[in-house]
Motif scaffolding. Structure first.
Motif, PDB file in Angstrom:
ATOM      1  N   ARG A  92      -6.980   9.740   0.682  1.00 52.15           N
ATOM      2  CA  ARG A  92      -7.319   9.106  -0.584  1.00 52.15           C
ATOM      3  C   ARG A  92      -8.683   8.437  -0.548  1.00 52.15           C
ATOM      4  NH1 ARG A  92      -2.855  10.374   1.337  1.00 52.15           N
ATOM      5  NH2 ARG A  92      -2.050   8.303   1.753  1.00 52.15           N
ATOM      6  N   LYS A 125       4.399  10.172 -12.289  1.00 58.06           N
ATOM      7  CA  LYS A 125       3.539   8.988 -12.278  1.00 58.06           C
ATOM      8  C   LYS A 125       3.916   8.047 -11.137  1.00 58.06           C
ATOM      9  CE  LYS A 125       2.373   8.833 -17.224  1.00 58.06           C
ATOM     10  NZ  LYS A 125       2.570   8.079 -18.506  1.00 58.06           N
ATOM     11  N   GLN A 126       5.217   7.905 -10.884  1.00 59.74           N
ATOM     12  CA  GLN A 126       5.664   7.065  -9.782  1.00 59.74           C
ATOM     13  C   GLN A 126       5.220   7.629  -8.445  1.00 59.74           C
ATOM     14  OE1 GLN A 126       7.158   3.963  -9.747  1.00 59.74           O
ATOM     15  NE2 GLN A 126       6.589   4.201  -7.585  1.00 59.74           N
ATOM     16  N   THR A 127       5.275   8.946  -8.305  1.00 54.63           N
ATOM     17  CA  THR A 127       4.836   9.579  -7.068  1.00 54.63           C
ATOM     18  C   THR A 127       3.339   9.386  -6.848  1.00 54.63           C
ATOM     19  OG1 THR A 127       6.578  11.240  -7.247  1.00 54.63           O
ATOM     20  CG2 THR A 127       4.738  11.765  -5.798  1.00 54.63           C
ATOM     21  N   GLN A 129       1.668   6.811  -7.783  1.00 51.84           N
ATOM     22  CA  GLN A 129       1.565   5.431  -7.292  1.00 51.84           C
ATOM     23  C   GLN A 129       1.934   5.355  -5.823  1.00 51.84           C
ATOM     24  OE1 GLN A 129       0.845   2.412  -8.975  1.00 51.84           O
ATOM     25  NE2 GLN A 129       0.207   3.519 -10.808  1.00 51.84           N
ATOM     26  N   THR A 130       3.028   5.994  -5.467  1.00 48.14           N
ATOM     27  CA  THR A 130       3.506   5.975  -4.078  1.00 48.14           C
ATOM     28  C   THR A 130       2.466   6.514  -3.113  1.00 48.14           C
ATOM     29  OG1 THR A 130       5.809   6.206  -4.783  1.00 48.14           O
ATOM     30  CG2 THR A 130       5.293   6.860  -2.516  1.00 48.14           C
ATOM     31  N   GLY A 132      -0.774   6.645  -3.542  1.00 50.36           N
ATOM     32  CA  GLY A 132      -2.051   5.949  -3.548  1.00 50.36           C
ATOM     33  C   GLY A 132      -3.113   6.517  -4.459  1.00 50.36           C
ATOM     34  N   TRP A 133      -2.717   7.344  -5.421  1.00 50.66           N
ATOM     35  CA  TRP A 133      -3.700   7.889  -6.367  1.00 50.66           C
ATOM     36  C   TRP A 133      -3.843   6.925  -7.542  1.00 50.66           C
ATOM     37  CZ3 TRP A 133      -6.278  11.452  -3.979  1.00 50.66           C
ATOM     38  CH2 TRP A 133      -5.644  12.278  -3.048  1.00 50.66           C
ATOM     39  N   THR A 134      -4.404   5.756  -7.218  1.00 46.61           N
ATOM     40  CA  THR A 134      -4.473   4.656  -8.189  1.00 46.61           C
ATOM     41  C   THR A 134      -5.903   4.195  -8.449  1.00 46.61           C
ATOM     42  OG1 THR A 134      -4.154   3.071  -6.387  1.00 46.61           O
ATOM     43  CG2 THR A 134      -2.183   3.825  -7.540  1.00 46.61           C
TER      44      THR A 134
END
Length: 329
Positions: A92, A125-127, A129-130, A132-134
């Protein structure tokens, strides 16, 4: 190439002991391991594939600067964001440093056709976040349905349903983790867009053969369907699409295998970039075949008829399998 493995082809072609040139940007020529593609192809101008042995943001940006002259407007960056906690997805921090250099850019993804953590937009979307694509916007391009892209002169398909948001972008950067794949043999730039941009509910089913063949197809028909889908996207973007493949942690399994992916048995090789989708995937396959520890990945490619990806792209006029591999190191 249907009835012959690439290893056998190399022997028959007499190129196993042949050397080809690996050029650096300064013009000096050095001897490198053979690239099969130059022996395979007949005549014609070669495409340029830029190479670095370094896998980091600095060199990814340098590669991109070699191929980005036509990239403008609203830019989509297509990558595989991975299943939760996938061990082999692109770093990331490297992607973040790359993305921030590209004005008006957004990472794009699409939902999957199979069940699991990316099968619908909310869990996807939760995945994200999990994993690290934020650090920038991520557009799930089929969150609002799909749009048909025409396939001109394809093997099986007349059109493919892409995530509807894909049509909102002017340019496409295809940033691919090159690795094996359970059904495709290998996952390169073609797989990243052909399956990765197709909508989860419609397009991916088309690419996997459910629309035409009424079953999930494997082998050469799947590779041809992938080529059809990839051609639709390449035709849509024209000169405003570029390709970067990262050859690190090359498991025989795709990033869609998540934590269940087999541990890689081939060492990291480097990164490549090109404006030619066939040339870049061809170059990566050639480097795998030239690697002393490539046995497991080669077996995965050949056991799934993965080489048909390359010949299918050539038959559809998607690129050139002759290339010069040009080092930027």
């Amino acid at each position: 190439m249907s009835n012959i493995s690439r290893r056998d082809f190399v022997k028959l072609a007499g190129v196993a002991a042949a050397g080809v040139a690996l050029y650096n940007v300064g013009g000096e020529e050095t001897v490198a391991k053979k690239t099969i593609s130059n022996a395979e192809a007949a005549t014609g101008q070669k495409s340029q594939v830029y190479f670095t042995k370094h896998i980091d943001a600095e060199h990814l940006i340098k590669l991109y600067q070699k191929i980005n002259s036509n990239i403008s407007g609203k830019v989509a960056i297509k990558l595989h964001s991975g299943e939760p906690h996938g061990p082999n997805i692109l770093p990331r921090d490297m992607v973040q440093k790359f993305q921030v250099q590209i004005p008006n850019s957004t990472i794009i993804e699409a939902n999957t056709a199979y069940g699991g953590a990316r099968a619908n937009t909310e869990s996807h979307k939760q995945t994200l976040q999990t994993n690290g694509w934020t650090f920038c916007p991520v557009d799930i391009i089929d969150a609002d349905g799909d749009i048909n892209f025409p396939v001109n002169g394809g093997f099986h398909l007349k059109e493919v349903a892409m995530g509807a948001h894909l049509a909102n972008y002017d340019s496409l950067i295809v940033l691919t983790h090159f690795k094996g794949h359970a059904m495709g043999g290998f996952g390169g730039s073609l797989k990243n867009i052909a399956i990765g941009c197709a909508s989860g509910k419609v397009g991916k089913r088309q690419v996997h053969g459910l629309t035409k063949f009424k079953i999930w197809v494997t082998g050469e028909p799947l590779m041809e369907l992938m080529a059809d889908s990839g051609k639709a996207i390449c035709d849509h973007f024209g000169k405003k699409i570029v390709f970067l493949n990262v050859m690190r942690r090359m498991s025989v399994d795709c990033d869609c295998a998540g934590v269940g992916a087999a541990e890689p048995t081939i060492a990291d090789i480097g990164m490549v970039a090109s404006t030619d989708i066939l040339a870049i995937d061809q170059a990566c396959v050639d480097m795998v075949y030239a690697a002393p520890d490539g046995k497991d990945l080669i077996e995965r490619i050949e056991s799934r008829s993965g080489l048909r990806q390359l010949s299918a792209m050539k038959e559809l006029g998607m690129g050139n399998n002759q290339y010069d591999l040009i080092s930027i190191d």
